[in-house]
Design a protein around this motif. Structure first.
Motif, short mmCIF file in Angstrom:
data_model
loop_
_atom_site.label_atom_id
_atom_site.label_comp_id
_atom_site.label_asym_id
_atom_site.label_seq_id
_atom_site.Cartn_x
_atom_site.Cartn_y
_atom_site.Cartn_z
N HIS A 179 36.38 43.91 34.04
CA HIS A 179 37.10 42.65 34.16
C HIS A 179 36.11 41.61 34.69
O HIS A 179 35.41 41.85 35.68
CB HIS A 179 38.28 42.78 35.11
N TYR B 181 35.07 37.56 35.90
CA TYR B 181 35.60 36.44 36.66
C TYR B 181 34.55 35.35 36.79
O TYR B 181 33.35 35.63 36.82
CB TYR B 181 36.03 36.89 38.07
N HIS C 159 40.08 34.89 36.53
CA HIS C 159 39.90 35.96 35.54
C HIS C 159 39.61 35.35 34.17
O HIS C 159 40.35 34.47 33.72
CB HIS C 159 41.17 36.81 35.49
N PRO D 112 43.16 45.35 36.22
CA PRO D 112 42.13 45.43 37.25
C PRO D 112 42.64 46.04 38.54
O PRO D 112 43.84 46.00 38.83
CB PRO D 112 41.70 43.97 37.45
N ASP E 264 46.98 41.59 34.54
CA ASP E 264 45.81 40.80 34.85
C ASP E 264 46.18 39.58 35.69
O ASP E 264 47.01 38.77 35.26
CB ASP E 264 45.11 40.32 33.58
N ALA F 239 38.65 40.64 29.81
CA ALA F 239 38.84 42.06 30.04
C ALA F 239 38.25 42.80 28.85
O ALA F 239 38.66 42.56 27.71
CB ALA F 239 40.33 42.39 30.19
#
Length: 262
Positions: free
Chosen positions: A58, A60, A244, A11, A135, A247
């Motif tokens: 990505h 979250y 996170h 990211p 990440d 992905a």
């Protein structure tokens, strides 16, 4: 940092970031699991396939909300966009008179009935403190607005932000990297509008305990440089921590997503 073939690029490594904040109103474990599967396995791959310049998404989940109010959605999706041409093509297609967004699959009654968009914005990278280390487990994002009358002091503001405050925050907080962005286009954001600047600080440890410990360190530190008057008069419309969770790169094989487990 270059990702291995078939892997999701790290990211915050592209020049542009298409940033989406949303809430999901479901709370049942089965609904949440279905929402996550649909988002990762259907929706994001559809977005990536429709826009060739979109490299990876990505995702979250909200970890620590802003104590001043309800400013951040429960989920973020950050699409890495490879170049200006791809960004402008996307913006033109969604904002031009008569322009329409392409249709996406639905998953009723959960999607889109239980979704609420908080914002959709495009940010352009200004600077970073170093290369990506992979990440992050968590990110701390801060929206920053210079004073309305900043005028000719903006250059001084930017110089301090990039060369002093950003690396200072990384050092004090023990972050792996900090990146700052400037707003390229606000597509959707509640009043009074999207912050002009964005800072993203990456932390390897994604635990709640570490995020809260880092936040206390940042608040309690007396090592901050005060900065010029233009900096001291800035505002921070929101300060949010996110963990996170996934992905999803552009599809190169049937196994398209890598997902963190809670």
């Amino acid at each position: 940092m270059t990702a291995p073939a078939g892997a999701a690029p790290p990211p915050f490594t592209s020049e542009f970031l298409y940033w989406i904040s949303l809430d999901f109103a479901g709370s049942e474990p089965a609904d949440l699991a279905r929402f996550e599967r649909f988002y990762n396995e259907t929706h994001v791959p559809e977005v990536l396939s429709r826009y060739p310049g979109f490299r990876v998404a990505h995702r979250y989940s909200l970890q620590i909300p802003d104590p001043r109010g309800d400013f951040g959605g429960g989920y973020l999706a950050a699409y890495e966009v490879e170049d200006e041409q791809a960004v402008e093509k996307y913006i033109a297609g969604t904002t031009a008179p008569g322009g329409t967004r392409p249709p996406y699959s639905n998953d009723p009654p959960l999607w889109p009935d239980l979704l609420t968009h908080r914002w959709r914005v495009v940010y352009e990278k200004v600077s970073e403190t170093g290369p990506s280390t992979g990440d992050p487990g968590s990110i701390y994002i801060i929206g920053i607005e210079p004073p309305a009358d900043v005028g000719d002091e903006l250059a001084e503001f930017d110089e301090f932000y990039t060369n002093v405050h950003l690396p200072e925050a990384v050092a004090i907080g023990g972050f792996s990297r900090g990146s700052r962005y400037t707003l390229r286009r606000e597509l959707e954001h509640p009043a009074p509008g999207c912050p002009r600047f964005l800072a993203v600080y990456e932390q390897a440890d994604g635990s709640d305990e570490q995020a809260r410990a880092t936040l206390r360190t940042l608040i309690d530190s007396d090592g901050w440089t005060p900065g010029p008057a233009s900096w001291t008069r800035k505002t921070t419309p929101w300060r949010l921590w996110y963990r996170h969770i996934a992905a999803i790169p552009r599809a190169t094989s049937p196994d398209r997503a890598t997902v963190r487990q809670p």
